[in-house]
Design a protein around this motif. Structure first.
Motif, PDB file in Angstrom:
ATOM      1  N   LEU A   1       0.829  -1.209   0.000  1.00  6.83           N
ATOM      2  CA  LEU A   1       0.000   0.000   0.000  1.00  6.83           C
ATOM      3  C   LEU A   1       0.863   1.258   0.000  1.00  6.83           C
ATOM      4  CD1 LEU A   1      -2.904  -0.853   2.498  1.00  6.83           C
ATOM      5  CD2 LEU A   1      -3.032  -0.694   0.010  1.00  6.83           C
TER       6      LEU A   1
ATOM      7  N   VAL B   1     -14.124  -0.913  -3.559  1.00  5.77           N
ATOM      8  CA  VAL B   1     -13.452  -0.716  -2.275  1.00  5.77           C
ATOM      9  C   VAL B   1     -14.416  -0.123  -1.254  1.00  5.77           C
ATOM     10  CG1 VAL B   1     -11.593   0.484  -1.083  1.00  5.77           C
ATOM     11  CG2 VAL B   1     -11.184  -0.508  -3.336  1.00  5.77           C
TER      12      VAL B   1
ATOM     13  N   LEU C   1      -9.584  -6.727   2.015  1.00  8.16           N
ATOM     14  CA  LEU C   1      -8.855  -5.506   2.365  1.00  8.16           C
ATOM     15  C   LEU C   1      -7.441  -5.802   2.841  1.00  8.16           C
ATOM     16  CD1 LEU C   1     -11.734  -3.627   4.230  1.00  8.16           C
ATOM     17  CD2 LEU C   1     -10.798  -3.053   1.987  1.00  8.16           C
TER      18      LEU C   1
ATOM     19  N   HIS D   1      -5.972  -1.543   7.518  1.00  5.06           N
ATOM     20  CA  HIS D   1      -5.413  -1.000   6.286  1.00  5.06           C
ATOM     21  C   HIS D   1      -6.128   0.244   5.784  1.00  5.06           C
ATOM     22  CE1 HIS D   1      -3.531  -4.804   6.729  1.00  5.06           C
ATOM     23  NE2 HIS D   1      -2.919  -4.771   5.573  1.00  5.06           N
ATOM     24  N   THR D   2      -7.402   0.403   6.158  1.00  2.00           N
ATOM     25  CA  THR D   2      -8.084   1.634   5.768  1.00  2.00           C
ATOM     26  C   THR D   2      -7.590   2.834   6.572  1.00  2.00           C
ATOM     27  OG1 THR D   2      -9.874   1.102   7.321  1.00  2.00           O
ATOM     28  CG2 THR D   2     -10.166   0.420   5.032  1.00  2.00           C
TER      29      THR D   2
ATOM     30  N   TYR E   1      -7.588   4.518   0.467  1.00  2.00           N
ATOM     31  CA  TYR E   1      -7.770   3.182  -0.087  1.00  2.00           C
ATOM     32  C   TYR E   1      -8.715   3.235  -1.289  1.00  2.00           C
ATOM     33  CZ  TYR E   1      -7.092  -1.852   0.708  1.00  2.00           C
ATOM     34  OH  TYR E   1      -6.693  -3.163   0.616  1.00  2.00           O
TER      35      TYR E   1
END
Length: 450
Positions: free
Chosen positions: A90, A118, A399, A256-257, A102
């Motif tokens: 990322l 997403v 994700l 991850h968001t 994201y």
């Protein structure tokens, strides 16, 4: 791969940067313009750990009972390493595209349909997360209230978890979620991290307060306990319940968001610095998860509940430390659920009403609808492991594994035989396999139980 000093514009008007151009990227410009501002390294680690740790910690002891101590430790380590690697991908894409969310990575890779995909995944993930939190309210609030009441009060309305969940959702969660700005909850919800650490400490302490064999609660439990070697830990275990282990771990490590927003706010941001933030946050979360899961399992062994606190409610209903943990967890839930409403509502609005101006009526309607959905899920889902299993094997896996690998393969201009692109392909394939196998086994498990 573009050489340093050159950039290319894609069809969406974004500039694609190489990793060597970090000083001239969007984040590099921010760091040059405000070297004295931003979040410190330590606070960034704290913020990331706060994004990682949540209700998943309550289900990891059950996951250990389903896989064994060594099996669980190995799987948890693998998930943690893959989470760190996907964050690495990322960050590389963030430098190459100069986008900082994201959803925009999905837009850059596959156009508007990628952004909608997403956003839809994040919406479902957030609904699952909020449902797991409300499940904790349903299961733990009656015990918390009973802990302060003398004598026997079973059967009273104020000990009905479903009724308490509805009252709490209407009186506390919904009004806070309706606020146009909820920034203050961002600070108070950070207390949830300390609550999780306190939870792990209490789990370790209470290992020596509950005897083994477990004291019988009724004749049925006494019969079950007398027919199992309940005090012998299992190093490896494989059963139909093991299908819930990996999804629960994926659910527990999903942050991850939040990575790219934390990256944007980092003081003097750089890829290596943010990667160190991610690595340290994941390592510390891994240790807390492992300790709480291990001692929770060694307390109840095969009798561990899918929601760990329920076991303590049975055997230590009036213990002061357990009551305090229960209150802290409930407080963390009440402060976090309204906060999760905001990205969920934002994702829904972006998918269906992005072309319309803000409407107060629409804002209220969508918030109420989301609240009704998560309350119904929390009420009618019989076991929190089902939330962890389904959400973990679908949206969390996407994700955490699938999207970082897929987007990197699409965005990066490296050769397909380069180590990074091969690694991204491996992450993509592994994520698809994990999600498909876990969801299939969970579905078969439900059918078998029926």
């Amino acid at each position: 791969m573009q050489r340093a000093g050159h950039s290319v514009n894609d069809v969406y008007g974004h500039s694609v940067y190489t990793e060597q151009e970090e000083s001239t990227s969007l984040l590099g410009n921010r760091s040059q313009s405000r070297t004295s501002e931003g979040t410190s390294f330590g606070f960034s680690v704290f913020n990331l750990m706060n994004a990682i740790m949540g209700s998943g910690i309550l289900g990891l002891s059950f996951a250990m009972a389903s896989t064994g101590i060594i099996g669980f430790s190995f799987l948890l380590l693998i998930v943690a390493l893959l989470a760190a690697y996907s964050i690495h991908l990322l960050l590389r894409m963030c430098l190459q595209t100069a986008v900082t969310s994201y959803e925009d990575l999905g837009l850059f890779a596959f156009g508007p349909s990628g952004k909608v995909l997403v956003a839809c995944t994040i919406l479902i993930q957030n609904i699952g997360a909020m449902s797991s939190y409300l499940f904790v309210i349903k299961s733990e609030m009656p015990a918390a209230i009973a802990g302060f009441l003398p004598g026997e009060h079973s059967g009273h309305w104020y000990l009905d978890g479903r009724l308490l969940l509805i009252i709490t959702s209407i009186c506390i969660v919904l009004p806070l979620a309706l606020l146009p700005k909820i920034g203050f909850l961002g600070y108070t919800s950070s207390l949830s991290f300390f609550f999780m650490v306190y939870f792990a400490v209490v789990v370790v302490i209470k290992k020596w307060y509950i005897p083994c064999p477990l004291p019988p609660l009724n004749h049925t439990i006494a019969f079950q306990v007398s027919n199992i070697s309940e005090c012998k830990p299992k190093l490896f275990e494989l059963s139909k319940q093991s299908a819930f282990a990996l999804p629960t771990m994926a659910f527990s490590f999903l942050c991850h968001t939040s990575v790219l927003p934390i990256y944007c706010e980092l003081k003097s941001p750089s890829k290596s610095k943010m990667q160190n933030v991610a690595n340290l946050g994941i390592v510390l979360s891994f240790l807390i998860y492992l300790i709480s899961a291990l001692f929770g399992y060694l307390t109840f062994y095969d009798n561990v509940d899918s929601e760990l606190l329920q076991g303590y409610s049975k055997y230590l209903p009036s213990d002061v430390l357990i009551i305090s943990v229960r209150l802290f967890i409930l407080l963390a839930v009440l402060l976090t659920v309204p906060l999760i409403h905001f990205p969920a509502r934002k994702a829904f609005m972006m998918m269906f009403f992005s072309q319309y101006p803000f409407s107060c009526i629409r804002h209220i309607f969508v918030t109420v609808a989301l609240n009704v959905i998560i309350v119904l899920l929390a009420i009618y889902v019989p076991d929190i492991r089902n939330v962890f299993g389904v959400v973990g094997s679908t949206t969390s896996t996407c994700l955490l594994f699938v999207y970082p690998g897929l987007f990197y393969v699409k965005i990066s201009r490296e050769d397909y035989l380069s180590p990074q692109k091969l690694g991204a392909c491996g992450l993509l394939v592994l994520g698809i396999c994990i999600g498909a196998c876990s969801l299939t086994l969970i579905t078969m498990n439900w059918a078998y139980n029926e």
